[in-house]
Enzyme design. Structure first.
Site, PDB file in Angstrom:
ATOM      1  CD  GLN A   1      -2.648   1.374   2.511  1.00  0.00           C
ATOM      2  OE1 GLN A   1      -2.185   0.933   3.564  1.00  0.00           O
ATOM      3  NE2 GLN A   1      -3.726   2.141   2.485  1.00  0.00           N
TER       4      GLN A   1
ATOM      5  CG  ASP B   1       6.887  -6.698  -2.591  1.00  0.00           C
ATOM      6  OD1 ASP B   1       6.420  -5.660  -2.105  1.00  0.00           O
ATOM      7  OD2 ASP B   1       6.484  -7.843  -2.286  1.00  0.00           O
ATOM      8  CB  ILE B   2       8.443 -11.688  -1.418  1.00  0.00           C
ATOM      9  CG1 ILE B   2       7.324 -11.088  -0.579  1.00  0.00           C
ATOM     10  CG2 ILE B   2       9.647 -12.015  -0.587  1.00  0.00           C
ATOM     11  CD1 ILE B   2       6.786 -12.059   0.457  1.00  0.00           C
TER      12      ILE B   2
ATOM     13  CE1 TYR C   1       2.001  -3.946  11.743  1.00  0.00           C
ATOM     14  CE2 TYR C   1       0.646  -2.502  13.088  1.00  0.00           C
ATOM     15  CZ  TYR C   1       1.444  -2.702  11.980  1.00  0.00           C
ATOM     16  OH  TYR C   1       1.688  -1.668  11.126  1.00  0.00           O
TER      17      TYR C   1
HETATM   18  N1  SER Z   1      -2.946   0.262   9.644  1.00  0.00           N
HETATM   19  C1  SER Z   1      -2.268  -0.696  10.454  1.00  0.00           C
HETATM   20  C2  SER Z   1      -3.153  -1.810  10.832  1.00  0.00           C
HETATM   21  O1  SER Z   1      -4.339  -1.599  10.931  1.00  0.00           O
HETATM   22  C3  SER Z   1      -1.775  -0.044  11.692  1.00  0.00           C
HETATM   23  O2  SER Z   1      -0.458   0.291  11.558  1.00  0.00           O
HETATM   24  O3  SER Z   1      -2.672  -2.869  11.066  1.00  0.00           O
END
Ligand code: SER
Length: 313
Positions: free
Chosen positions: A8, A30-31, A139
């Site tokens: 993105q 990129d992969i 994350y």
């Molecule tokens: N936009 C990302 C996500 O929603 C946050 O860094 O994972």
């Protein structure tokens, strides 16, 4: 060199960097082979950032001076495969930091952090630069650990690594995948295609968002800023505007009056509720002059128009 050039952010960043530095001077990697454009408009290499040997050879052979490392597993997807997501997000960053430490030609690194570094114990409105950080997602944990590693490499080895905590990024060129803020992109596509959208986040869920042109400009401006002006070597808060599904709906209805929204929240609701609603980016603005041009209203007009063109609606 841009890693994650098919994604993105990468797909738009490569285009802007090529305008500034010249097409032949920006390697897209990129992969995956990217959408038409990035691969045939300039140098492109299939490269797996997890392969540290391939990475260092590529960087040395091509005399890379700046690396933008954008490859990551986003918040929603990471919850489905936590260990794999942790390994991908962390090992790739460590590979990049090591390359930057070892290869003298590499002068600067950009690595994105996220509002996901914050958690339920963080103040959610105007979240300060420096505050409590107890992320509850894989994350977020990987981004917070990454920030500490960036700061560590800066202090210990003098690696010039720069970073921002992106809010949700909204764009029409390349769709994101597997994030919690993705509803704010999907809603525009569905509005144009079907005139209706079922949101995976509940009504009233406010999150900070940013339109891609502002994000790209901010990213490049940070990389171009004089090193001596930068006081944060973990990651800078990056503000935009705060919005909810129903506020986006109201803006879309100014263009598509019959647009219908319904709500069917999933596991990402809990993630969204642990993140800031808005962030305080005073330090960011002071240090390197960050500013934004787009608010929800301006962005909505552009999103709908561009998606209509793209999807022939
Ligand atoms: N936009 C990302 C996500 O929603 C946050 O860094 O994972």
């Amino acid at each position: 060199m841009v890693i994650g050039a098919s994604g993105q952010i990468g797909s738009e960043l490569v285009v802007e960097l090529r305008k500034i530095y010249g097409t032949g001077n920006v390697w897209a990697t990129d992969i995956k082979t990217p959408r038409a454009g990035v691969a045939d408009e300039g140098p492109f290499q299939v490269l797996d950032v997890m392969d540290d040997k391939q990475l260092i050879h590529f960087v040395i052979r091509n005399k890379i001076t700046q690396i933008y490392h954008l490859a990551a597993v986003l918040s929603g997807n990471a919850e489905k495969l936590p260990i794999q997501a942790w390994n991908i997000n962390m090992d790739s960053l460590m590979n990049i930091l090591e390359v930057a430490r070892m290869v003298e030609d590499v002068k600067k690194v950009f690595w994105p952090s996220s509002i996901a570094v914050f958690g339920p114990t963080t103040p959610r409105v105007n979240t300060p630069q420096l505050t409590t950080m107890e992320p509850i997602t894989v994350y977020g944990i990987s981004k917070l650990a990454g920030e500490r590693w960036c700061d560590y490499y800066y202090n210990k080895y003098g690696v010039d690594v720069r970073s921002v905590r992106y809010p949700g990024l909204i764009s029409y060129k390349t769709e994101a995948g597997g994030g919690t803020t993705d509803y704010a992109v999907e809603i525009y596509y569905e509005a144009v295609r079907n005139g209706r959208y079922t949101s995976f986040l509940q009504e009233g869920t406010a999150l900070p968002m940013l339109f891609m042109p502002d994000a790209i400009k901010g990213t490049i401006d940070l990389m171009e800023a004089e090193r001596s002006k930068l006081t944060i070597h973990s990651s800078y808060n990056l503000g935009g505007f705060s919005t909810t599904p129903e506020q986006i709906t109201a803006e879309i209805r100014k263009h598509i009056p019959d647009f219908a929204i319904s709500y069917n929240p999933d596991f990402r609701q809990q993630i969204a509720e642990s993140w800031p609603q808005s962030v305080d980016d005073t330090v960011t603005r002071m240090d390197w002059g960050y500013e934004t041009k787009y608010d929800l209203e301006k962005m909505t007009g552009i999103m709908l128009e561009e998606i209509r063109k793209k999807t022939n609606h």
